[in-house]
Design a protein around this motif. Structure first.
Motif, PDB file in Angstrom:
ATOM      1  N   GLU A   1      48.270  81.749  64.632  1.00  0.00           N
ATOM      2  CA  GLU A   1      49.639  81.230  64.605  1.00  0.00           C
ATOM      3  C   GLU A   1      49.696  79.935  63.803  1.00  0.00           C
ATOM      4  N   LEU A   2      49.230  79.988  62.565  1.00  0.00           N
ATOM      5  CA  LEU A   2      49.261  78.812  61.695  1.00  0.00           C
ATOM      6  C   LEU A   2      50.701  78.505  61.303  1.00  0.00           C
ATOM      7  N   PRO A   3      51.010  77.242  61.054  1.00  0.00           N
ATOM      8  CA  PRO A   3      52.391  76.901  60.683  1.00  0.00           C
ATOM      9  C   PRO A   3      52.779  77.528  59.350  1.00  0.00           C
ATOM     10  N   GLU A   4      54.067  77.795  59.194  1.00  0.00           N
ATOM     11  CA  GLU A   4      54.550  78.435  57.973  1.00  0.00           C
ATOM     12  C   GLU A   4      54.397  77.545  56.744  1.00  0.00           C
ATOM     13  N   ASP A   5      54.392  76.223  56.933  1.00  0.00           N
ATOM     14  CA  ASP A   5      54.326  75.321  55.784  1.00  0.00           C
ATOM     15  C   ASP A   5      52.903  74.863  55.447  1.00  0.00           C
ATOM     16  N   ILE A   6      51.895  75.599  55.956  1.00  0.00           N
ATOM     17  CA  ILE A   6      50.514  75.256  55.628  1.00  0.00           C
ATOM     18  C   ILE A   6      50.299  75.454  54.130  1.00  0.00           C
ATOM     19  N   ILE A   7      49.535  74.567  53.524  1.00  0.00           N
ATOM     20  CA  ILE A   7      49.233  74.700  52.098  1.00  0.00           C
ATOM     21  C   ILE A   7      48.359  75.941  51.925  1.00  0.00           C
ATOM     22  N   GLU A   8      48.713  76.769  50.968  1.00  0.00           N
ATOM     23  CA  GLU A   8      48.127  78.105  50.861  1.00  0.00           C
ATOM     24  C   GLU A   8      46.627  78.119  50.602  1.00  0.00           C
ATOM     25  N   TYR A   9      46.120  77.280  49.692  1.00  0.00           N
ATOM     26  CA  TYR A   9      44.696  77.421  49.390  1.00  0.00           C
ATOM     27  C   TYR A   9      43.794  76.944  50.531  1.00  0.00           C
ATOM     28  N   PRO A  10      44.126  75.882  51.287  1.00  0.00           N
ATOM     29  CA  PRO A  10      43.293  75.584  52.457  1.00  0.00           C
ATOM     30  C   PRO A  10      43.355  76.691  53.514  1.00  0.00           C
ATOM     31  N   GLU A  11      44.525  77.286  53.661  1.00  0.00           N
ATOM     32  CA  GLU A  11      44.652  78.405  54.598  1.00  0.00           C
ATOM     33  C   GLU A  11      43.715  79.540  54.198  1.00  0.00           C
ATOM     34  N   LYS A  12      43.679  79.872  52.902  1.00  0.00           N
ATOM     35  CA  LYS A  12      42.805  80.953  52.420  1.00  0.00           C
ATOM     36  C   LYS A  12      41.337  80.626  52.692  1.00  0.00           C
ATOM     37  N   GLY A  13      40.939  79.370  52.469  1.00  0.00           N
ATOM     38  CA  GLY A  13      39.564  78.970  52.731  1.00  0.00           C
ATOM     39  C   GLY A  13      39.206  79.046  54.193  1.00  0.00           C
ATOM     40  N   LEU A  14      40.090  78.557  55.055  1.00  0.00           N
ATOM     41  CA  LEU A  14      39.855  78.606  56.500  1.00  0.00           C
ATOM     42  C   LEU A  14      39.718  80.041  56.983  1.00  0.00           C
ATOM     43  N   LEU A  15      40.658  80.876  56.609  1.00  0.00           N
ATOM     44  CA  LEU A  15      40.629  82.263  57.074  1.00  0.00           C
ATOM     45  C   LEU A  15      39.438  83.030  56.515  1.00  0.00           C
ATOM     46  N   ALA A  16      39.088  82.798  55.258  1.00  0.00           N
ATOM     47  CA  ALA A  16      37.928  83.481  54.677  1.00  0.00           C
ATOM     48  C   ALA A  16      36.660  83.095  55.426  1.00  0.00           C
ATOM     49  N   TYR A  17      36.516  81.806  55.757  1.00  0.00           N
ATOM     50  CA  TYR A  17      35.350  81.372  56.537  1.00  0.00           C
ATOM     51  C   TYR A  17      35.337  82.037  57.904  1.00  0.00           C
ATOM     52  N   LEU A  18      36.452  81.994  58.604  1.00  0.00           N
ATOM     53  CA  LEU A  18      36.502  82.548  59.960  1.00  0.00           C
ATOM     54  C   LEU A  18      36.280  84.056  59.985  1.00  0.00           C
ATOM     55  N   GLU A  19      36.710  84.736  58.920  1.00  0.00           N
ATOM     56  CA  GLU A  19      36.550  86.189  58.850  1.00  0.00           C
ATOM     57  C   GLU A  19      35.210  86.598  58.249  1.00  0.00           C
ATOM     58  N   GLY A  20      34.370  85.625  57.870  1.00  0.00           N
ATOM     59  CA  GLY A  20      33.073  85.940  57.279  1.00  0.00           C
ATOM     60  C   GLY A  20      33.213  86.634  55.942  1.00  0.00           C
ATOM     61  N   ASP A  21      34.187  86.187  55.170  1.00  0.00           N
ATOM     62  CA  ASP A  21      34.553  86.865  53.930  1.00  0.00           C
ATOM     63  C   ASP A  21      33.804  86.309  52.720  1.00  0.00           C
ATOM     64  N   GLY A  22      32.532  86.032  52.876  1.00  0.00           N
ATOM     65  CA  GLY A  22      31.738  85.512  51.775  1.00  0.00           C
ATOM     66  C   GLY A  22      31.843  84.011  51.662  1.00  0.00           C
ATOM     67  N   ALA A  23      31.182  83.457  50.673  1.00  0.00           N
ATOM     68  CA  ALA A  23      31.104  82.009  50.528  1.00  0.00           C
ATOM     69  C   ALA A  23      32.134  81.440  49.556  1.00  0.00           C
ATOM     70  N   LEU A  24      32.823  82.303  48.802  1.00  0.00           N
ATOM     71  CA  LEU A  24      33.719  81.827  47.754  1.00  0.00           C
ATOM     72  C   LEU A  24      35.031  82.595  47.767  1.00  0.00           C
ATOM     73  N   THR A  25      36.128  81.846  47.679  1.00  0.00           N
ATOM     74  CA  THR A  25      37.445  82.438  47.472  1.00  0.00           C
ATOM     75  C   THR A  25      37.977  81.915  46.153  1.00  0.00           C
ATOM     76  N   GLU A  26      38.448  82.822  45.304  1.00  0.00           N
ATOM     77  CA  GLU A  26      39.125  82.434  44.069  1.00  0.00           C
ATOM     78  C   GLU A  26      40.611  82.700  44.299  1.00  0.00           C
ATOM     79  N   HIS A  27      41.399  81.621  44.294  1.00  0.00           N
ATOM     80  CA  HIS A  27      42.808  81.735  44.657  1.00  0.00           C
ATOM     81  C   HIS A  27      43.702  81.278  43.507  1.00  0.00           C
ATOM     82  N   GLY A  28      44.717  82.085  43.205  1.00  0.00           N
ATOM     83  CA  GLY A  28      45.681  81.720  42.178  1.00  0.00           C
ATOM     84  C   GLY A  28      45.316  82.159  40.778  1.00  0.00           C
ATOM     85  N   TRP A  29      44.184  82.805  40.642  1.00  0.00           N
ATOM     86  CA  TRP A  29      43.763  83.282  39.320  1.00  0.00           C
ATOM     87  C   TRP A  29      44.277  84.694  39.128  1.00  0.00           C
ATOM     88  N   LYS A  30      44.638  85.011  37.894  1.00  0.00           N
ATOM     89  CA  LYS A  30      45.131  86.371  37.609  1.00  0.00           C
ATOM     90  C   LYS A  30      44.047  87.212  37.039  1.00  0.00           C
TER      91      LYS A  30
END
Length: 110
Positions: free
Chosen positions: A81-110
């Motif tokens: 239940e994270l707040p709606e106004d959370i900054i997107e890239y820290p949210e992605k890093g937090l969730l990737a860590y908690l979900e065991g989704d590897g050591a690196l997230t590349e965010h915003g790249w096409k």
């Protein structure tokens, strides 16, 4: 989440511990910070950043908002239940860590 920039010549864990203290009043020995995730974020055509996410294994103090001019409040949230106004890239890093989704997230790249 506490965050910030390194000072010139400052080691990564030392900077993370300094920022944590400056922003929350919580003290952690840099030796008790474990790197758990990295986010390479493309914010715009001209702005890119790399965020390093640490887990503190031992600390002292209770967190308070020591930068009210920069931060509206300091609150605990369930990761489900994270707040709606959370900054997107820290949210992605937090969730990737908690979900065991590897050591690196590349965010915003096409």
């Amino acid at each position: 989440m506490p965050s910030g920039k390194l000072d010139r010549g400052e080691p990564l864990r030392v900077g993370a511990a300094r920022e944590l203290l400056e922003e929350t009043g919580v003290t952690v020995d840099p030796a008790h910070l474990w790197l758990v995730h990295v986010v390479h974020h493309k914010q715009s055509a001209d702005v890119e950043r790399i965020g390093f996410f640490f887990e503190a294994t031992h600390w002292s103090g209770e967190p308070v908002n020591r930068e009210p001019e920069k931060c509206l409040s300091l609150q605990w949230f369930s990761v489900h239940e994270l707040p709606e106004d959370i900054i997107e890239y820290p949210e992605k890093g937090l969730l990737a860590y908690l979900e065991g989704d590897g050591a690196l997230t590349e965010h915003g790249w096409k």
